[in-house]
Design a protein around this motif. Structure first.
Motif, PDB file in Angstrom:
ATOM      1  N   SER A  11       0.747  -1.217  -0.087  1.00 12.30           N
ATOM      2  CA  SER A  11       0.098  -0.118   0.031  1.00 12.30           C
ATOM      3  C   SER A  11       0.890   1.162   0.046  1.00 12.30           C
ATOM      4  O   SER A  11       2.020   1.213   0.450  1.00 12.30           O
ATOM      5  CB  SER A  11      -0.754  -0.064   1.148  1.00 12.30           C
ATOM      6  OG  SER A  11      -2.041   0.973   0.898  1.00 12.30           O
ATOM      7  N   ASP A  12       0.143   2.230  -0.190  1.00 10.28           N
ATOM      8  CA  ASP A  12       1.072   3.727  -0.203  1.00 10.28           C
ATOM      9  C   ASP A  12       2.337   3.568  -0.852  1.00 10.28           C
ATOM     10  O   ASP A  12       3.206   4.163  -0.089  1.00 10.28           O
ATOM     11  CB  ASP A  12       0.613   4.195   1.181  1.00 10.28           C
ATOM     12  CG  ASP A  12      -0.852   4.352   1.367  1.00 10.28           C
ATOM     13  OD1 ASP A  12      -1.406   5.275   1.599  1.00 10.28           O
ATOM     14  OD2 ASP A  12      -1.359   3.255   1.900  1.00 10.28           O
ATOM     15  N   VAL A  13       2.484   3.431  -2.061  1.00 14.40           N
ATOM     16  CA  VAL A  13       3.652   3.215  -2.658  1.00 14.40           C
ATOM     17  C   VAL A  13       4.055   4.862  -3.238  1.00 14.40           C
ATOM     18  O   VAL A  13       5.416   5.104  -3.144  1.00 14.40           O
ATOM     19  CB  VAL A  13       3.320   2.778  -4.052  1.00 14.40           C
ATOM     20  CG1 VAL A  13       4.870   2.741  -5.037  1.00 14.40           C
ATOM     21  CG2 VAL A  13       2.980   1.193  -3.667  1.00 14.40           C
ATOM     22  N   HIS A  14       3.266   5.823  -3.514  1.00 15.87           N
ATOM     23  CA  HIS A  14       3.584   7.057  -3.574  1.00 15.87           C
ATOM     24  C   HIS A  14       4.637   7.445  -4.809  1.00 15.87           C
ATOM     25  O   HIS A  14       5.727   7.962  -4.275  1.00 15.87           O
ATOM     26  CB  HIS A  14       3.765   7.786  -2.297  1.00 15.87           C
ATOM     27  CG  HIS A  14       2.397   8.086  -1.677  1.00 15.87           C
ATOM     28  ND1 HIS A  14       1.448   9.065  -1.738  1.00 15.87           N
ATOM     29  CD2 HIS A  14       2.056   7.364  -0.391  1.00 15.87           C
ATOM     30  CE1 HIS A  14       0.639   9.048  -0.837  1.00 15.87           C
ATOM     31  NE2 HIS A  14       0.823   8.153  -0.293  1.00 15.87           N
ATOM     32  N   VAL A  15       4.809   6.643  -5.783  1.00 18.37           N
ATOM     33  CA  VAL A  15       5.889   6.749  -6.798  1.00 18.37           C
ATOM     34  C   VAL A  15       5.853   8.283  -7.107  1.00 18.37           C
ATOM     35  O   VAL A  15       4.646   9.012  -7.231  1.00 18.37           O
ATOM     36  CB  VAL A  15       5.589   6.130  -8.315  1.00 18.37           C
ATOM     37  CG1 VAL A  15       5.899   4.660  -8.046  1.00 18.37           C
ATOM     38  CG2 VAL A  15       4.241   6.451  -8.638  1.00 18.37           C
ATOM     39  N   THR A  16       6.934   8.933  -7.373  1.00 15.53           N
ATOM     40  CA  THR A  16       7.152  10.322  -7.605  1.00 15.53           C
ATOM     41  C   THR A  16       7.198  11.083  -6.381  1.00 15.53           C
ATOM     42  O   THR A  16       7.475  12.597  -6.418  1.00 15.53           O
ATOM     43  CB  THR A  16       6.362  10.868  -8.916  1.00 15.53           C
ATOM     44  OG1 THR A  16       5.095  11.009  -8.315  1.00 15.53           O
ATOM     45  CG2 THR A  16       6.365  10.083 -10.012  1.00 15.53           C
ATOM     46  N   SER A  17       6.993  10.841  -5.349  1.00 18.94           N
ATOM     47  CA  SER A  17       6.873  11.599  -4.149  1.00 18.94           C
ATOM     48  C   SER A  17       8.292  11.736  -3.725  1.00 18.94           C
ATOM     49  O   SER A  17       9.023  11.039  -4.016  1.00 18.94           O
ATOM     50  CB  SER A  17       6.010  10.908  -2.927  1.00 18.94           C
ATOM     51  OG  SER A  17       6.707  11.092  -1.736  1.00 18.94           O
ATOM     52  N   GLN A  18       8.425  12.903  -3.204  1.00 18.71           N
ATOM     53  CA  GLN A  18       9.871  12.867  -2.614  1.00 18.71           C
ATOM     54  C   GLN A  18      10.300  12.057  -1.424  1.00 18.71           C
ATOM     55  O   GLN A  18      11.709  12.065  -1.248  1.00 18.71           O
ATOM     56  CB  GLN A  18       9.941  14.661  -2.272  1.00 18.71           C
ATOM     57  CG  GLN A  18       9.204  14.649  -0.921  1.00 18.71           C
ATOM     58  CD  GLN A  18       9.182  16.279  -0.318  1.00 18.71           C
ATOM     59  OE1 GLN A  18      10.415  16.754  -0.009  1.00 18.71           O
ATOM     60  NE2 GLN A  18       8.033  16.888  -0.060  1.00 18.71           N
ATOM     61  N   TYR A  19       9.266  11.512  -0.990  1.00 20.10           N
ATOM     62  CA  TYR A  19       9.625  10.503   0.025  1.00 20.10           C
ATOM     63  C   TYR A  19       9.865   9.024  -0.485  1.00 20.10           C
ATOM     64  O   TYR A  19      10.198   8.095   0.312  1.00 20.10           O
ATOM     65  CB  TYR A  19       8.588  10.386   1.145  1.00 20.10           C
ATOM     66  CG  TYR A  19       8.218  11.745   1.724  1.00 20.10           C
ATOM     67  CD1 TYR A  19       9.159  12.356   2.591  1.00 20.10           C
ATOM     68  CD2 TYR A  19       7.386  12.764   1.311  1.00 20.10           C
ATOM     69  CE1 TYR A  19       9.094  13.374   3.192  1.00 20.10           C
ATOM     70  CE2 TYR A  19       6.943  13.964   1.896  1.00 20.10           C
ATOM     71  CZ  TYR A  19       8.003  14.179   2.825  1.00 20.10           C
ATOM     72  OH  TYR A  19       7.838  15.625   3.335  1.00 20.10           O
ATOM     73  N   PHE A  20       9.572   8.837  -1.816  1.00 19.58           N
ATOM     74  CA  PHE A  20       9.717   7.394  -2.394  1.00 19.58           C
ATOM     75  C   PHE A  20      10.997   7.187  -2.414  1.00 19.58           C
ATOM     76  O   PHE A  20      12.078   8.019  -2.778  1.00 19.58           O
ATOM     77  CB  PHE A  20       9.122   7.721  -3.856  1.00 19.58           C
ATOM     78  CG  PHE A  20       9.180   6.243  -4.559  1.00 19.58           C
ATOM     79  CD1 PHE A  20       8.203   5.460  -4.158  1.00 19.58           C
ATOM     80  CD2 PHE A  20      10.062   5.966  -5.491  1.00 19.58           C
ATOM     81  CE1 PHE A  20       8.216   4.034  -4.903  1.00 19.58           C
ATOM     82  CE2 PHE A  20      10.239   4.731  -6.188  1.00 19.58           C
ATOM     83  CZ  PHE A  20       9.405   3.953  -5.964  1.00 19.58           C
ATOM     84  N   SER A  21      11.296   5.881  -2.077  1.00 22.07           N
ATOM     85  CA  SER A  21      12.822   5.343  -2.039  1.00 22.07           C
ATOM     86  C   SER A  21      13.046   4.387  -3.070  1.00 22.07           C
ATOM     87  O   SER A  21      12.322   3.206  -3.078  1.00 22.07           O
ATOM     88  CB  SER A  21      13.157   5.067  -0.498  1.00 22.07           C
ATOM     89  OG  SER A  21      14.143   4.066  -0.546  1.00 22.07           O
ATOM     90  N   ARG A  22      13.844   4.346  -3.892  1.00 24.76           N
ATOM     91  CA  ARG A  22      14.049   3.262  -5.036  1.00 24.76           C
ATOM     92  C   ARG A  22      14.894   2.135  -4.150  1.00 24.76           C
ATOM     93  O   ARG A  22      14.459   0.792  -4.475  1.00 24.76           O
ATOM     94  CB  ARG A  22      15.408   3.808  -5.807  1.00 24.76           C
ATOM     95  CG  ARG A  22      14.839   4.866  -6.993  1.00 24.76           C
ATOM     96  CD  ARG A  22      14.112   3.987  -7.894  1.00 24.76           C
ATOM     97  NE  ARG A  22      13.416   5.079  -8.801  1.00 24.76           N
ATOM     98  CZ  ARG A  22      12.305   4.808  -9.376  1.00 24.76           C
ATOM     99  NH1 ARG A  22      11.655   3.849  -9.574  1.00 24.76           N
ATOM    100  NH2 ARG A  22      11.891   5.848 -10.211  1.00 24.76           N
TER     101      ARG A  22
END
Ligand SMILES: [Fe+2]
Ligand SMILES: [Fe+2]
Length: 247
Positions: A11-22
């Protein structure tokens, strides 16, 4: 028919968010693929603002999973900026349903465009009722918003405005398991014989206090639901429940 089904709940993947981590993305994809799930359930907030380029990024994220079946529901972030239109183009419906082994999962859109608040709505009740009323196996409902407050998340907000009526409907339908997201804090409640599992955020650092990013792996048979929470950072696993299903 397959007797035991493994479901990965992300859940709550938020791709492109500044908090997203590769790095977290890589961990989640690898660990889910290692578990060889029969179904991947994503309980919303794949994107951050619902924009087309984010949905494309989200598709690239999902393409990495080696799963035959996937069930995705809208999150409040996905519904922003008319993102629900793109969602329907990609995933076909806002009310998906998947049957695998003894399990049926029905997805529900709990979003209201451009609002963070949740709402299921009475028209959706009929869809869910029709999907589940005559089903004799393990009944699972997936939606983005939390139906019951989650501790450690600050001031309570965004619970679907009709969550009391919706919970009663699910209880009347003898639903066994409810999968949610939204608050980025993993939690588990048992209510009227229903197990309510909230997933944390799988791939972001948008976290409350010391809550780690995480996702869930569920093993479900006709008789039992076993759930494990996997820390996306350390890949530590913790069994969060083992529940016997009443015949
Ligand atoms: Fe989120
Ligand atoms: Fe959300």
């Amino acid at each position: 028919m397959k007797e035991k089904v493994v479901i990965a709940h992300v859940s709550d993947v938020h791709v492109t968010s500044q908090y997203f981590s590769r790095e977290l993305e890589k961990n989640v994809v690898n660990e889910v693929n290692r578990a060889k799930p029969d179904l991947l359930v994503v309980t919303g907030d794949l994107t951050n603002e619902g924009y087309l380029h984010e949905y494309r990024e989200a598709q690239s994220f999902l393409d990495q999973f080696k799963v035959e079946r996937m069930l995705v529901v809208l999150g409040n972030h996905d519904s922003r900026n008319a993102g629900y239109i793109i969602f329907e183009e990609i995933f076909g419906t806002r009310y998906p349903s998947v049957e695998v082994g003894p399990v049926k999962v029905v997805g529900v859109d709990s979003t209201e465009p451009d609002l963070d608040d949740g709402h299921v709505g009475r028209l959706a009740y009929r869809i869910i009722e029709n999907e589940l009323k005559d089903f004799s196996g393990v009944k699972v409902v997936a939606l983005h918003h939390h139906l019951v407050p989650v501790p450690g998340t600050g001031r309570e907000r965004n619970i679907p405005s009709d969550s009391g009526d919706f919970l009663k409907l699910l209880s009347d339908l003898n639903v066994h398991l409810i999968l949610c997201g939204h608050k980025h804090v993993p939690w588990l409640w048992r209510l009227n014989g229903m197990l309510i599992i909230n997933a944390g955020t799988a791939t972001t650092l948008r976290l409350k206090a010391h809550t780690p990013p995480s996702f869930n792996l569920l093993t479900i048979s006709r008789r039992q639901i076993v759930a494990e929470r996997v820390n996306s950072e350390t890949l530590e696993r913790q069994q969060i429940c083992s529940v016997h299903i009443e015949a």
